[in-house]
Enzyme design. Sequence first.
Site, PDB file in Angstrom:
ATOM      1  N   ASP A  47       0.518  -0.895  -0.044  1.00 42.53           N
ATOM      2  CA  ASP A  47      -0.171  -0.049  -0.232  1.00 42.53           C
ATOM      3  C   ASP A  47       0.865   1.395   0.566  1.00 42.53           C
ATOM      4  OD1 ASP A  47      -2.696   1.449   0.702  1.00 42.53           O
ATOM      5  OD2 ASP A  47      -3.154  -0.037   1.138  1.00 42.53           O
ATOM      6  N   SER A  59     -11.590  -1.677  -0.242  1.00 47.78           N
ATOM      7  CA  SER A  59     -10.155  -1.492  -0.106  1.00 47.78           C
ATOM      8  C   SER A  59     -10.412  -2.026   1.696  1.00 47.78           C
ATOM      9  CB  SER A  59      -9.553  -0.101   0.074  1.00 47.78           C
ATOM     10  OG  SER A  59      -8.798   0.599  -0.928  1.00 47.78           O
ATOM     11  N   ASN A  78     -14.054  -0.352  -7.020  1.00 48.25           N
ATOM     12  CA  ASN A  78     -15.442   0.281  -6.597  1.00 48.25           C
ATOM     13  C   ASN A  78     -16.254   1.356  -7.778  1.00 48.25           C
ATOM     14  OD1 ASN A  78     -14.798  -0.449  -4.186  1.00 48.25           O
ATOM     15  ND2 ASN A  78     -13.199   1.650  -4.574  1.00 48.25           N
ATOM     16  N   HIS A 106      -3.962   6.066   2.806  1.00 41.85           N
ATOM     17  CA  HIS A 106      -4.764   5.036   2.488  1.00 41.85           C
ATOM     18  C   HIS A 106      -4.510   4.079   3.488  1.00 41.85           C
ATOM     19  CE1 HIS A 106      -6.073   1.067   0.286  1.00 41.85           C
ATOM     20  NE2 HIS A 106      -7.163   2.289  -0.018  1.00 41.85           N
TER      21      HIS A 106
END
Length: 385
Positions: free
Chosen positions: A139, A326, A263, A172
Site C-alpha cells: 500500500d 479497500s 468501486n 490509505h
Amino acid sequence: MGGSNLDKSAILRLLYSALTHTASAAKRRIVRFRQKSDYERFLHEWSMIDKSLTEASDAIRHLPFIQGFSLRVPGELLRTHAHDGIWIENDPLISVHHSTSTYKPVTREKGIPWGVQEIKAPIAWSMTTGHRIKIGVIDTGVDFSHPDLKQSLGRGINLLNRGTLPHDDNGHGTHIAGTIAAANQVHGMIGVAPRSTVYPVKAFDHNGSAFVSDIVLGIDWCVRNHMDIVNMSFGMKTRSKSLLTAVTNAYNAGVIIVASSGNDGKRKSIDYPARYPQTIAVGATNRLRRIAPFSNRGMYIDVYAPGDKIISAWLRGKYNEMSGTSMATSHVSGAIALLLAMRPGLSPSDIKAVVKRSMLPLRGTKAPRTTGELDVMRMLQAGER
C-alpha cells in the site's frame, strides 16, 4: 528446448535503449524471457553495465520473482526487434481502491469500530487475537508514530526509497493497517486482529499510484519474508501476465492473498488482481448488511465485508472515515489472521473454502446462497472441521 533465441547484441540493444531514453520517449514495460539462459545472459550484461553506471539501477528494475525486468522500451525497438525469445507487456500504473466521496477526518475514535463489531471479531478475542500472524500490506506505507499502531507493526520495506522506513504520505495504508491490527484499548481504536503484525510494503506513492513492477517487487518481498497473508487493497482493469505470475508464485508458496474488487458498482466484472482465482476477492457492505452501491459485485466476489463509512487510523495520529472495497478487504485480512493463529496449517485453498463455507447470507440479494458477508465466529467453527 534448443539454444538461445537471443543474440548478445539484441540483449545489449534492449539494455542501452532503456538507459538512453528519457521518460517522455518511451513507455515503461516489463520484459520477460522465455528461456532461462537468455534471462541469465541479460542479468549478466546488466550487472556489468550497472557497475559502471550508477543510474542504471534506476532505469532498469530487476524482477527476479518473475524472471524479468522493468525498463523503458521505445516503440521503434518494439517494432524492429520483436523477438520470439521475450515477452513484452506494459508496466502500467495501478491505484489504491477507495471511493473518495466520504473522505472526512474524525477527531477521535474510541473502542471498536462498527465493521469490526459487525463481523463478530470481538467475540473471538477470548480465543484468538491473531498472535504471531504476519500480514504484508502492499500500500502507501503506514504512520509509524500512530499510538494505535505502534504495537502492531513490523519494519516492512519502502520500495520507492530503499533504506528508509515505509512512511505513509497518503493515508490509505495507515487506514488499512488500523482496521487489521490497531491495538490501543485505553485511548484509541481496536482492529480485527489486534495481536497480529502488519508489515507495511510501500509500493504506492503519495497519490496512491504504483507501477505493476512495484507490486511484483512487493509480492516478492512478502514471500521471501514469510508473510502469512498479503492485503492488496488496489486494482486495475487490465490483466497483466506479470502480476498473475507473481500472484501464482505467492499462492504456490502458501501465501494467502486478499484483494479488493473495485468501486465501480459493476455487476459482471471486478478488477485485477482480485479477479484471479488465486486471490480472495472482497466486495463491500454497509451497516444495513446490503452490498454498498459503489461495490463491484457478482460471481467473481468470494466474500463481502464492511466497507462503507469505515473509521480507522490516519496520518499524524488522527482518524478518518473512508468508504471502499479497500476497507472491506482489511476486515477480511484481519479475520483470516484470527483463524490462522488458531489453525496455522491451513493452505490458501483451505482458507478460501472456509471463508466461502461460513458466510452469512446478505440482505436484499436474490440468491442468498451464492455469496455472503464475513462472519468470524462462523469462520472459526468452519475451520475446525
